[in-house]
Design an enzyme around this catalytic site. Structure first.
Site, PDB file in Angstrom:
ATOM      1  N   LYS A   9      -9.939   7.482   1.630  1.00  0.00           N
ATOM      2  CA  LYS A   9      -8.667   6.917   2.068  1.00  0.00           C
ATOM      3  C   LYS A   9      -8.909   5.737   2.995  1.00  0.00           C
ATOM      4  CE  LYS A   9      -4.306   8.356   4.294  1.00  0.00           C
ATOM      5  NZ  LYS A   9      -3.549   9.512   4.812  1.00  0.00           N
ATOM      6  N   SER A  67       0.793  10.241   3.112  1.00  0.00           N
ATOM      7  CA  SER A  67       0.257   8.894   3.079  1.00  0.00           C
ATOM      8  C   SER A  67      -1.031   8.768   2.256  1.00  0.00           C
ATOM      9  CB  SER A  67      -0.030   8.421   4.510  1.00  0.00           C
ATOM     10  OG  SER A  67      -0.979   9.267   5.152  1.00  0.00           O
ATOM     11  N   SER A 122       0.469  14.709   4.818  1.00  0.00           N
ATOM     12  CA  SER A 122      -0.081  13.620   4.015  1.00  0.00           C
ATOM     13  C   SER A 122      -1.199  14.006   3.061  1.00  0.00           C
ATOM     14  CB  SER A 122      -0.571  12.498   4.925  1.00  0.00           C
ATOM     15  OG  SER A 122       0.497  11.915   5.615  1.00  0.00           O
TER      16      SER A 122
END
Length: 428
Positions: free
Chosen positions: A77, A147, A171
């Site tokens: 990420k 996210s 997330s």
């Protein structure tokens, strides 16, 4: 018919890579080919350099198997630092930014023999603001969740077998539910956050996605310094707490039906499934999680607010300027409620072999503006408990709905063992 290499689970891939049945370079090329075929639609990646991927793969092939993740491609990420790739946080303030250092979790993956494949798209700073460009592989008109948008989609669309995400509210677990893949948010603090952009340091947790629940244990073995011990989970006779939470009425009928169907499937498999009603004090905790997250966000983004006057995205700037109006006394009260809740839930959950609850409000919403409601994740993030999303259900649009398995803090291996048993029932 033999599986295409890109379709392998991480457990399957590691077995073939270590035995020599599959070379690291061949596996990396298969994953790169899948990205080339699909990512124009999915848009999971913010940085991917095939030459860098293949250079890592060839070096691992030359050196031969050593670490437990030998040759396994893993997405990262893009709020987690990587020494040889930019870390841009989906922010115009950090375009092309290089730390030239690995985050602790990335360093551990490299030491274990993983191929650091590329950077996956994220909501800005894994907080709010700009949304990822990533689409849900099951329906390109819908969000993959946030996210950790790119990480969830990259695994679900068979670009890589595993990817790292983060969770401050929901997330990791929520995008896993929307994309139909397993994922774990481990106990808070179990994985070092060094080198990952902070949002709310008392909540932020590194998590990861896999193709099956068994994959998730591969990374837990790398990240957890406690020696792994075998966890024998027998579903027949297990006592499972069915927790609808105090905000049950916020769930869509499809998610409510999935939880009830999951509970019945476990009963049919021989488990004892009983209602777990949380004490009244827990009703306030979802709102307290939001308070802590946004109040700590004031400190997390203060440097950008001052270094780049007027350029910080408005919703982030609002947190720094405390437009919510939270007082320090409010924050202390939330911290105290969270601390008491953690103690209480550990005691409650200790009376069950596992706790089953919701992963998301419902199916993935249409469009990319909303990444989904964290309502059914924030409670567990605040309580610091390990959570595993187990897929296996669908909603009225035919899109995935997952369920969460949780338990006391640091019961990660027990929760994973339960989740693997549940997966066998839910998915088959």
């Amino acid at each position: 018919m033999a599986k295409h290499p890109a379709d392998l689970t991480a457990v399957e891939a590691v077995g073939r890579l270590r035995s020599g049945a599959l070379s690291v370079e061949a596996f990396a090329r298969a994953c790169l080919e899948r990205v080339a075929e699909r990512d124009a639609d999915i848009r999971a990646w913010t940085f991917l350099d095939p030459a860098l991927v293949l250079a890592q793969a060839r070096e691992l092939d030359r050196a031969g198997p050593s670490g437990p993740l030998h040759g396994l491609p893993i997405g990262i990420k893009d709020v987690i630092a990587t020494r040889d790739m930019p870390t841009q946080h989906n922010s115009p303030l950090y375009v092309g930014s290089h730390t030239h250092l690995d985050a602790a979790c990335v360093s551990l993956l490299r030491s274990a023999g993983a191929v650091i494949f590329g950077k996956t798209d994220t909501v800005e700073f894994a907080a709010t603001g700009r949304r990822a460009l990533t689409r849900n592989p099951h329906d390109l008109s819908r969000t993959p969740g946030g996210s950790s948008s790119g990480s969830a989609a990259a695994v679900a669309d068979f670009h890589v077998p595993m990817a790292l995400g983060t969770q401050t509210g929901g997330s990791t677990v929520r995008p896993a539910s929307f994309c139909g893949v397993p994922a774990i948010k481990p106990t808070f603090g179990l994985v070092s956050r060094e080198g990952a952009k902070p949002y709310a340091p008392s909540l932020d947790t590194i998590g990861w996605f896999g193709r099956c629940v068994g994959d998730l244990g591969l990374l837990l073995d790398v990240f957890d310094p406690e020696p792994a011990t075998a966890t024998d989970f027998q579903l027949r006779g297990a006592r499972i707490g069915l927790c609808r939470t105090p905000i049950w009425d916020r769930a869509d009928p499809a998610s409510q039906a999935a939880l009830e169907a999951g509970a019945q499937a476990l009963r049919d498999a021989g488990a004892e499934v009983v209602d777990l009603d949380l004490p009244p004090a827990f009703a306030a905790l979802p709102a307290q999680q939001i308070l802590v997250m946004r109040a700590e966000g004031r400190f997390a983004f203060l440097a950008e607010h001052r270094a780049f006057p007027g350029r910080l995205e408005a919703s982030l700037r609002d947190q720094v300027e405390n437009l919510d109006g939270y007082s320090r006394a409010d924050l202390v009260a939330a911290y105290d409620a969270a601390a008491l809740g953690r103690i209480a839930f550990d005691r409650i959950a200790g009376g069950y072999d596992a706790v089953l609850t919701l992963s998301a409000v419902g199916e993935a919403p249409e469009g990319l503006k909303s990444v989904g409601d964290l309502a059914f994740n924030g409670l567990w993030t605040l309580l610091h408990t390990p959570c595993v999303n187990v897929p296996g259900f669908t909603g009225p649009q035919g899109l995935p709905i997952g369920l969460t398995v949780t338990g006391p803090r640091f019961a990660d291996r027990q929760v994973l063992a339960a989740a693997e048993a549940f997966e066998a029932v839910f998915v088959g």
